[in-house]
Motif scaffolding. Structure first.
Motif, mmCIF file in Angstrom:
data_model
loop_
_atom_site.group_PDB
_atom_site.id
_atom_site.type_symbol
_atom_site.label_atom_id
_atom_site.label_comp_id
_atom_site.label_asym_id
_atom_site.label_seq_id
_atom_site.Cartn_x
_atom_site.Cartn_y
_atom_site.Cartn_z
ATOM 1 N N HIS A 125 1.780 -81.505 -27.541
ATOM 2 C CA HIS A 125 0.862 -81.376 -28.629
ATOM 3 C C HIS A 125 -0.303 -82.161 -28.376
ATOM 4 O O HIS A 125 -0.447 -83.298 -27.916
ATOM 5 C CB HIS A 125 1.329 -82.243 -30.025
ATOM 6 N N LYS A 126 -1.561 -81.342 -28.110
ATOM 7 C CA LYS A 126 -2.667 -81.871 -27.557
ATOM 8 C C LYS A 126 -3.828 -82.083 -28.585
ATOM 9 O O LYS A 126 -3.982 -81.299 -29.568
ATOM 10 C CB LYS A 126 -3.328 -81.007 -26.492
ATOM 11 N N PHE A 143 0.485 -85.232 -26.095
ATOM 12 C CA PHE A 143 1.851 -86.159 -26.750
ATOM 13 C C PHE A 143 3.053 -84.908 -26.784
ATOM 14 O O PHE A 143 3.023 -83.914 -27.159
ATOM 15 C CB PHE A 143 1.818 -86.760 -28.037
ATOM 16 N N GLY A 144 4.263 -85.702 -26.483
ATOM 17 C CA GLY A 144 5.491 -84.664 -26.601
ATOM 18 C C GLY A 144 5.885 -84.816 -28.129
ATOM 19 O O GLY A 144 6.655 -84.128 -28.486
ATOM 20 N N VAL A 145 5.543 -86.014 -28.975
ATOM 21 C CA VAL A 145 6.108 -86.119 -30.175
ATOM 22 C C VAL A 145 4.715 -85.804 -31.187
ATOM 23 O O VAL A 145 3.740 -86.511 -31.055
ATOM 24 C CB VAL A 145 6.451 -87.669 -30.442
ATOM 25 N N ALA A 201 0.612 -87.474 -31.910
ATOM 26 C CA ALA A 201 -0.693 -86.560 -31.722
ATOM 27 C C ALA A 201 -1.337 -86.647 -33.167
ATOM 28 O O ALA A 201 -2.543 -86.896 -33.060
ATOM 29 C CB ALA A 201 -0.367 -85.282 -31.529
ATOM 30 N N GLN A 202 -0.737 -86.527 -34.124
ATOM 31 C CA GLN A 202 -1.239 -86.622 -35.397
ATOM 32 C C GLN A 202 -1.886 -88.004 -35.776
ATOM 33 O O GLN A 202 -3.046 -88.026 -36.329
ATOM 34 C CB GLN A 202 -0.198 -86.229 -36.668
ATOM 35 N N GLN A 245 -8.477 -81.630 -33.950
ATOM 36 C CA GLN A 245 -7.317 -80.755 -34.334
ATOM 37 C C GLN A 245 -6.099 -80.977 -33.361
ATOM 38 O O GLN A 245 -6.424 -81.408 -32.121
ATOM 39 C CB GLN A 245 -7.674 -79.272 -34.417
ATOM 40 N N VAL A 246 -5.056 -80.888 -33.610
ATOM 41 C CA VAL A 246 -3.861 -81.055 -32.593
ATOM 42 C C VAL A 246 -3.433 -79.404 -32.638
ATOM 43 O O VAL A 246 -3.007 -78.639 -33.638
ATOM 44 C CB VAL A 246 -2.874 -81.591 -33.518
ATOM 45 N N HIS A 247 -3.101 -79.071 -31.302
ATOM 46 C CA HIS A 247 -2.803 -77.599 -30.830
ATOM 47 C C HIS A 247 -1.314 -77.797 -30.081
ATOM 48 O O HIS A 247 -1.330 -78.838 -29.316
ATOM 49 C CB HIS A 247 -3.735 -77.108 -30.167
ATOM 50 N N LYS A 248 -0.508 -77.092 -30.380
ATOM 51 C CA LYS A 248 0.630 -77.035 -29.674
ATOM 52 C C LYS A 248 0.579 -76.247 -28.449
ATOM 53 O O LYS A 248 0.309 -74.891 -28.653
ATOM 54 C CB LYS A 248 1.941 -76.921 -30.695
ATOM 55 N N PHE A 249 1.232 -76.605 -27.434
ATOM 56 C CA PHE A 249 1.174 -75.665 -26.135
ATOM 57 C C PHE A 249 2.655 -75.875 -25.638
ATOM 58 O O PHE A 249 3.417 -76.799 -25.913
ATOM 59 C CB PHE A 249 0.254 -76.094 -25.303
#
Length: 293
Positions: A257-258, A223-225, A229-230, A245-249
């Motif tokens: 946000h994956k 997600f871009g937002v 994702a959360q 878990q949410v990880h930012k790339f």
């Protein structure tokens, strides 16, 4: 265009009358893959030509195995019109003695000593470079069959291809599949094929010890937002599927946000996780490998 179910994909004994009925109905195509959808490691044959190579060339599409779409286990697959631009990473498996001499979806006979593979959606026959992401081994294979019809597998390699990539003993491996268009630059492709690298038996053993460098995760959304994702992570956590878990790339200067489940211990645990996702009707997922966070 006819689509033939081969013995490999059918995976069950049929009476001659039933076989005739299937032939009359033209329901022929995804055979032995259905029989071997589990991750069971097959016993290795005694020999494999580790120097065997495939040189891509222009070939017409097979009369069999190239419908617009087909259904296996209630899931519809859409055959790609061409190989252009196809690149995918995921888990590869291999098939060997049990299916040696059986008919493939293209109508050809499966020979586990050739450097071939099965794929669900690429047009057949075609060619692809397959690279083992954990040991760097890379070869070109000729794809002439359909499968593997398993949620967590992207390609099924012949025995010889699996030996060359160093994944026979484990039964699976993390690979990149990059389709090849022979019409683009035949000379360059031939030169590239000559540089294929293959794992020796001693290297295969060494690679097994380095498998812990990358961990398996199941990606269930991107997600871009961040809030989106959360939200997905919280919904999945309620089902107690695993460590969500949410990880930012950062991709092209944009934050993505994956949502990942893991790390998972092995392919078997990934299979269990995917089965749980299917049970709650969440089918937007893919297997990824990454260093632990």
């Amino acid at each position: 265009m006819d689509f033939t179910i081969s013995e490999r994909q059918l995976g069950q004994d049929l009476t001659s009358g039933a076989i005739l009925l299937l032939a009359l109905l033209v329901i022929n195509a995804c055979s032995t893959q259905i029989a071997k959808q589990t991750s069971t490691v097959e016993p290795a044959p005694e020999k494999a030509d580790t120097s065997a190579k495939v040189i891509p060339k222009n070939e017409p599409k097979s009369k069999y195995g190239n419908p617009e779409s087909y259904v296996v286990f209630g899931k519809r697959y859409y055959v790609l019109p061409s190989v252009k631009g196809y690149v995918e990473e995921g888990i590869a498996s291999w098939y060997g003695p049990k299916f040696h001499g059986k008919r493939t979806s293209s109508g050809e006979t499966y020979d586990m000593y050739q450097v071939t593979a099965a794929h669900k959606t690429l047009p057949i026959p075609c060619y692809a470079r397959v690279t083992n992401k954990k040991n760097g081994r890379s070869i070109i294979v000729r794809i002439n069959d359909r499968g593997p019809f398993h949620d967590n597998r992207i390609i099924d390699l012949s025995y010889t291809a699996a030996v060359q990539l160093g994944i026979v003993s484990r039964g699976t491996g993390y690979v990149e599949v990059r389709a090849i268009d022979p019409s683009v630059s035949p000379i360059a492709i031939a030169q590239t094929a000559a540089t294929d690298t293959q794992a020796t038996p001693s290297e295969q053993t060494a690679v097994q010890g380095s498998q812990s460098e990358l961990k398996i995760f199941v990606q269930v959304g991107a997600f871009g937002v961040l809030a989106n994702a959360q939200g997905l992570a919280q919904r999945l956590q309620a089902f107690k599927i695993g460590d969500v878990q949410v990880h930012k790339f950062t991709v092209a200067e944009r934050d993505i946000h994956k949502v990942w489940i893991g790390p998972l211990n092995d392919v078997a645990e990934a299979d269990v996780t995917v089965n749980k996702l299917n049970e709650i009707q969440h089918q937007d997922y893919k297997i990824v490998f990454s260093e632990p966070f």
